[in-house]
Design a protein around this motif. Structure first.
Motif, mmCIF file in Angstrom:
data_model
loop_
_atom_site.group_PDB
_atom_site.id
_atom_site.type_symbol
_atom_site.label_atom_id
_atom_site.label_comp_id
_atom_site.label_asym_id
_atom_site.label_seq_id
_atom_site.Cartn_x
_atom_site.Cartn_y
_atom_site.Cartn_z
ATOM 1 N N VAL A 1 -24.645 -139.621 40.016
ATOM 2 C CA VAL A 1 -24.596 -139.097 41.299
ATOM 3 C C VAL A 1 -24.221 -138.361 41.812
ATOM 4 O O VAL A 1 -23.261 -137.614 41.018
ATOM 5 N N ARG A 2 -25.175 -137.540 42.984
ATOM 6 C CA ARG A 2 -24.412 -136.001 43.355
ATOM 7 C C ARG A 2 -24.348 -136.967 44.846
ATOM 8 O O ARG A 2 -24.518 -137.283 45.854
ATOM 9 N N LEU A 3 -22.881 -136.288 44.557
ATOM 10 C CA LEU A 3 -22.221 -135.573 45.799
ATOM 11 C C LEU A 3 -21.823 -134.965 46.933
ATOM 12 O O LEU A 3 -21.535 -133.299 46.507
ATOM 13 N N ALA A 4 -21.219 -134.898 48.012
ATOM 14 C CA ALA A 4 -21.103 -133.559 48.761
ATOM 15 C C ALA A 4 -19.017 -134.551 49.552
ATOM 16 O O ALA A 4 -18.903 -134.964 49.109
ATOM 17 N N LYS B 1 -6.521 -133.258 42.845
ATOM 18 C CA LYS B 1 -6.559 -134.450 43.897
ATOM 19 C C LYS B 1 -7.575 -135.471 44.033
ATOM 20 O O LYS B 1 -8.705 -135.566 43.887
ATOM 21 N N ILE B 2 -6.992 -136.169 45.061
ATOM 22 C CA ILE B 2 -7.479 -137.973 44.766
ATOM 23 C C ILE B 2 -8.767 -137.028 46.666
ATOM 24 O O ILE B 2 -7.721 -137.137 47.804
ATOM 25 N N THR B 3 -10.163 -137.763 46.514
ATOM 26 C CA THR B 3 -10.906 -137.165 48.248
ATOM 27 C C THR B 3 -11.401 -138.360 48.036
ATOM 28 O O THR B 3 -12.009 -138.639 47.432
ATOM 29 N N THR B 4 -12.664 -137.460 49.024
ATOM 30 C CA THR B 4 -13.861 -138.513 49.863
ATOM 31 C C THR B 4 -14.571 -137.692 49.276
ATOM 32 O O THR B 4 -15.308 -136.698 49.167
ATOM 33 N N GLY B 5 -16.071 -138.585 49.287
ATOM 34 C CA GLY B 5 -17.315 -137.806 48.725
ATOM 35 C C GLY B 5 -18.500 -138.662 49.226
ATOM 36 O O GLY B 5 -18.199 -139.995 49.443
ATOM 37 N N ILE B 6 -19.176 -138.037 49.965
ATOM 38 C CA ILE B 6 -20.503 -138.989 50.696
ATOM 39 C C ILE B 6 -21.605 -138.792 49.183
ATOM 40 O O ILE B 6 -22.372 -137.710 48.621
ATOM 41 N N ILE B 7 -22.372 -139.589 49.027
ATOM 42 C CA ILE B 7 -23.064 -139.742 47.856
ATOM 43 C C ILE B 7 -24.986 -138.997 48.603
ATOM 44 O O ILE B 7 -25.211 -139.447 49.593
ATOM 45 N N PRO C 1 -21.595 -125.012 54.329
ATOM 46 C CA PRO C 1 -21.782 -125.733 53.043
ATOM 47 C C PRO C 1 -22.141 -127.551 53.516
ATOM 48 O O PRO C 1 -21.182 -127.739 54.776
ATOM 49 N N ILE C 2 -23.268 -128.399 52.912
ATOM 50 C CA ILE C 2 -23.484 -129.606 53.297
ATOM 51 C C ILE C 2 -22.435 -130.617 52.753
ATOM 52 O O ILE C 2 -22.201 -131.053 54.280
ATOM 53 N N GLY C 3 -21.086 -130.632 52.681
ATOM 54 C CA GLY C 3 -19.947 -131.336 52.759
ATOM 55 C C GLY C 3 -19.635 -130.727 53.757
ATOM 56 O O GLY C 3 -18.832 -132.293 54.331
ATOM 57 N N GLU C 4 -19.026 -129.705 54.539
ATOM 58 C CA GLU C 4 -18.553 -129.389 56.042
ATOM 59 C C GLU C 4 -18.963 -130.268 56.478
ATOM 60 O O GLU C 4 -18.178 -130.681 57.949
ATOM 61 N N VAL C 5 -20.609 -129.601 56.882
ATOM 62 C CA VAL C 5 -21.280 -130.276 57.505
ATOM 63 C C VAL C 5 -21.371 -131.805 57.874
ATOM 64 O O VAL C 5 -20.984 -132.404 59.142
ATOM 65 N N LEU C 6 -21.369 -132.484 56.962
ATOM 66 C CA LEU C 6 -20.877 -134.100 56.812
ATOM 67 C C LEU C 6 -19.845 -134.907 57.327
ATOM 68 O O LEU C 6 -19.379 -135.611 57.660
ATOM 69 N N PHE C 7 -18.670 -133.632 56.609
ATOM 70 C CA PHE C 7 -17.294 -134.341 57.227
ATOM 71 C C PHE C 7 -17.020 -134.081 58.485
ATOM 72 O O PHE C 7 -15.598 -134.157 59.083
ATOM 73 N N PHE D 1 -21.209 -131.993 44.100
ATOM 74 C CA PHE D 1 -20.951 -132.179 42.581
ATOM 75 C C PHE D 1 -21.423 -133.584 42.077
ATOM 76 O O PHE D 1 -21.607 -135.153 42.369
ATOM 77 N N ASP D 2 -21.961 -133.274 40.591
ATOM 78 C CA ASP D 2 -21.923 -135.119 39.997
ATOM 79 C C ASP D 2 -20.719 -135.561 39.192
ATOM 80 O O ASP D 2 -19.917 -135.200 38.501
ATOM 81 N N TYR D 3 -21.333 -137.179 39.550
ATOM 82 C CA TYR D 3 -19.898 -137.530 38.735
ATOM 83 C C TYR D 3 -20.625 -138.970 38.065
ATOM 84 O O TYR D 3 -21.864 -139.057 38.654
ATOM 85 N N VAL D 4 -20.068 -139.875 37.438
ATOM 86 C CA VAL D 4 -20.684 -140.924 36.727
ATOM 87 C C VAL D 4 -20.455 -141.869 38.010
ATOM 88 O O VAL D 4 -19.406 -142.149 38.010
ATOM 89 N N TRP D 5 -21.460 -143.095 37.855
ATOM 90 C CA TRP D 5 -21.441 -144.188 38.498
ATOM 91 C C TRP D 5 -21.337 -145.591 37.459
ATOM 92 O O TRP D 5 -21.894 -145.866 36.977
#
Length: 140
Positions: A4-7, A42-48, A95-101, A16-20
């Motif tokens: 999966v690709r995350l912001a 660190k542990i954080t939140t991502g959005i698919i 950056p898409i992550g900054e906008v989404l969050f 960023f790509d992660y294994v689901w």
């Protein structure tokens, strides 16, 4: 195994790509899902952003990808919000992550608060149902 690709909420023009792992997460990935991931140390939140990513790299590189640790099915961004945020990120060169969050409530960004949010939502749903089920009182 799915990729999966995350912001993530970082000032980087990258996703960023992660294994689901369907067995451990007991769910299928959907765009807009909030997930708990390890990012750096660190542990954080991502959005698919993308559920099934086809990446062309070696098996060694795929094995280096980290796993999604947790998914919350209660909190999901609608596709329309994702699309709007992607437009905003391109238009304003952010950056898409900054906008989404920026578009989500602050507590959604904290995986440790997800269970509390779920309980509050269930309580609110029960209260709304009780109000709807009440018969109107008054003269007929």
């Amino acid at each position: 195994m799915r990729i999966v690709r995350l912001a993530i909420d970082v000032p980087i023009f990258k996703t960023f790509d992660y294994v689901w792992n369907e067995e451990s997460l007991k769910a299928l990935p959907q765009a807009g899902d909030l997930v708990k991931v390890e990012f750096g140390n660190k542990i954080t939140t991502g959005i698919i952003l993308q559920e099934n990513v086809n990446i062309s790299c070696s098996i060694d590189q795929i094995e280096k990808l980290k796993n999604v640790l947790l998914v919350t099915n209660e909190l999901r961004l609608p596709v329309e919000i994702l699309q709007m945020c992607q437009f905003v990120a391109k238009y304003y060169l952010k950056p898409i992550g900054e906008v989404l969050f920026t578009a989500i409530p602050p507590d959604w960004k904290k995986p440790e608060k997800w269970e509390l949010i779920k309980k509050q939502r269930n309580k609110s749903k029960k209260q709304v149902k009780e109000i709807k089920d009440q018969k109107p009182q008054g003269k007929v």
